[in-house]
Design a protein around this motif. Structure first.
Motif, PDB file in Angstrom:
ATOM      1  N   ARG A 146       1.314   3.705   2.089  1.00 10.29           N
ATOM      2  CA  ARG A 146       2.048   4.237   3.200  1.00 10.29           C
ATOM      3  C   ARG A 146       3.246   3.223   3.503  1.00 10.29           C
ATOM      4  O   ARG A 146       4.206   4.195   4.148  1.00 10.29           O
ATOM      5  N   THR A 191       0.868  -1.273  -0.084  1.00  7.53           N
ATOM      6  CA  THR A 191       0.071   0.068  -0.005  1.00  7.53           C
ATOM      7  C   THR A 191       0.890   1.272  -0.169  1.00  7.53           C
ATOM      8  O   THR A 191       1.885   1.197   0.115  1.00  7.53           O
ATOM      9  N   GLU A 217      -7.964  -4.683  -4.122  1.00  8.53           N
ATOM     10  CA  GLU A 217      -7.897  -5.876  -3.069  1.00  8.53           C
ATOM     11  C   GLU A 217      -9.058  -6.757  -2.900  1.00  8.53           C
ATOM     12  O   GLU A 217      -9.022  -7.930  -2.790  1.00  8.53           O
ATOM     13  N   PRO A 221      -3.304   0.580  -4.676  1.00  6.32           N
ATOM     14  CA  PRO A 221      -3.603   1.865  -4.436  1.00  6.32           C
ATOM     15  C   PRO A 221      -4.771   2.394  -3.094  1.00  6.32           C
ATOM     16  O   PRO A 221      -4.134   3.517  -2.673  1.00  6.32           O
ATOM     17  N   ARG A 222      -5.339   1.403  -2.995  1.00  4.14           N
ATOM     18  CA  ARG A 222      -6.203   1.802  -1.778  1.00  4.14           C
ATOM     19  C   ARG A 222      -6.692   0.711  -1.034  1.00  4.14           C
ATOM     20  O   ARG A 222      -7.113  -0.413  -1.316  1.00  4.14           O
ATOM     21  N   THR A 223      -6.586   0.795   0.419  1.00  2.63           N
ATOM     22  CA  THR A 223      -7.228  -0.340   1.284  1.00  2.63           C
ATOM     23  C   THR A 223      -8.727  -0.548   0.969  1.00  2.63           C
ATOM     24  O   THR A 223      -9.525   0.407   1.085  1.00  2.63           O
ATOM     25  N   ASP A 224      -9.076  -2.032   0.866  1.00  2.00           N
ATOM     26  CA  ASP A 224     -10.513  -2.338   0.673  1.00  2.00           C
ATOM     27  C   ASP A 224     -11.204  -1.737  -0.627  1.00  2.00           C
ATOM     28  O   ASP A 224     -12.165  -1.745  -1.044  1.00  2.00           O
ATOM     29  N   GLY A 225     -10.151  -1.509  -1.654  1.00  4.33           N
ATOM     30  CA  GLY A 225     -10.545  -0.936  -3.112  1.00  4.33           C
ATOM     31  C   GLY A 225     -10.778  -2.124  -3.822  1.00  4.33           C
ATOM     32  O   GLY A 225     -10.812  -3.328  -3.489  1.00  4.33           O
ATOM     33  N   PRO A 227       3.784   0.300  -3.664  1.00  2.00           N
ATOM     34  CA  PRO A 227       2.215   0.372  -3.947  1.00  2.00           C
ATOM     35  C   PRO A 227       1.419  -0.053  -5.018  1.00  2.00           C
ATOM     36  O   PRO A 227       0.951   0.574  -5.904  1.00  2.00           O
TER      37      PRO A 227
END
Length: 240
Positions: free
Chosen positions: A180, A178, A205, A198-202, A195
């Motif tokens: 971060r 991710t 994923e 690009p986005r958690t729980d997106g 990365p």
């Protein structure tokens, strides 16, 4: 997310299990696992893959056992420097591995208590609860974790250190995908990240990572537990 962390932990354990039995690589530290131990290790590793998030005072696993885990996670977060700091490092993974190995080898009752917590974290992480309802969810976690400990209590769990360390490392590797990243070599502050998510729980994923992990766990479980029979089922061939 918690479910993918748990799946990644189980996947890493099942993939690493054959290596753990290689005496030429690990010497006396090698472990030969029975099918029951393989499955128990997968459960432990899946739960341990949530352990690095004990630094999050308001994370999903912080609510596992009600006020007890909320307060515990709050203080771990303060001591470790906040979320995704010390607990998201190789140092933490190795420390937890040695600690759980020592408990499972020399203090079995302490190990049962730790196992209860680890499995509880895993259950909450994968969403096995009554959404938004407490204390019902905490009670459910306690009952299921207690049942799991009972089912495993007569197993030789001296391999637990490997399982817990691998679970933590799987979590750290996942978070490094991710933006971060993580301070993998803590206490050095440099954060390592690639990365790809690009986005958690997106969407990536949910629709790529989760299915790949699920298929991987199913395949490796069949291969590890069923042996040659598992290979025959997966390939449709007859090795005999």
């Amino acid at each position: 997310m918690g479910g993918n962390h748990a799946l990644s932990g189980a996947l890493v354990w099942l993939a690493a299990a054959p290596v753990l039995g290689q005496e030429r690589l690990l010497g006396e530290a090698a472990v030969n696992l029975t099918p029951k131990q393989l499955l128990a290790g997968a459960v432990v590793t899946a739960g341990a893959a949530l352990l690095p998030d004990i630094d999050h005072h308001n994370g999903r696993i912080a609510n596992t056992f009600g006020p007890v885990t909320r307060v515990f996670c709050k203080y771990v977060g303060k001591i470790s420097g906040g979320h995704r700091q010390a607990t998201h490092s190789i140092f933490f993974a190795v420390l937890m591995g040695f600690a759980m190995w020592a408990l499972a080898t020399y203090a079995i009752y302490g190990w049962w208590a730790a196992l209860f917590v680890i499995i509880g974290f895993g259950l909450r992480g994968i969403g096995f609860d009554f959404e938004g309802k407490e204390p019902q969810s905490s009670i459910l976690d306690c009952v299921l974790a207690g049942l799991a400990v009972y089912l495993m209590h007569d197993l030789d769990m001296s391999f637990a250190g490997y399982a817990v360390a691998l679970g933590c490392l799987a979590h750290i590797a996942g978070d490094c995908l991710t933006p971060r990243g993580c301070p993998v070599f803590w206490p050095l502050r440099a954060r390592i990240g690639l990365p790809l998510i690009p986005r958690t729980d997106g969407k990536v994923e949910r629709w790529v990572i989760a299915p790949v992990l699920t298929v991987g766990v199913v395949i490796l479980t069949m291969r590890s537990v069923l042996g040659d029979l598992g290979v025959e089922i997966l390939t449709g061939s007859n090795t005999g």
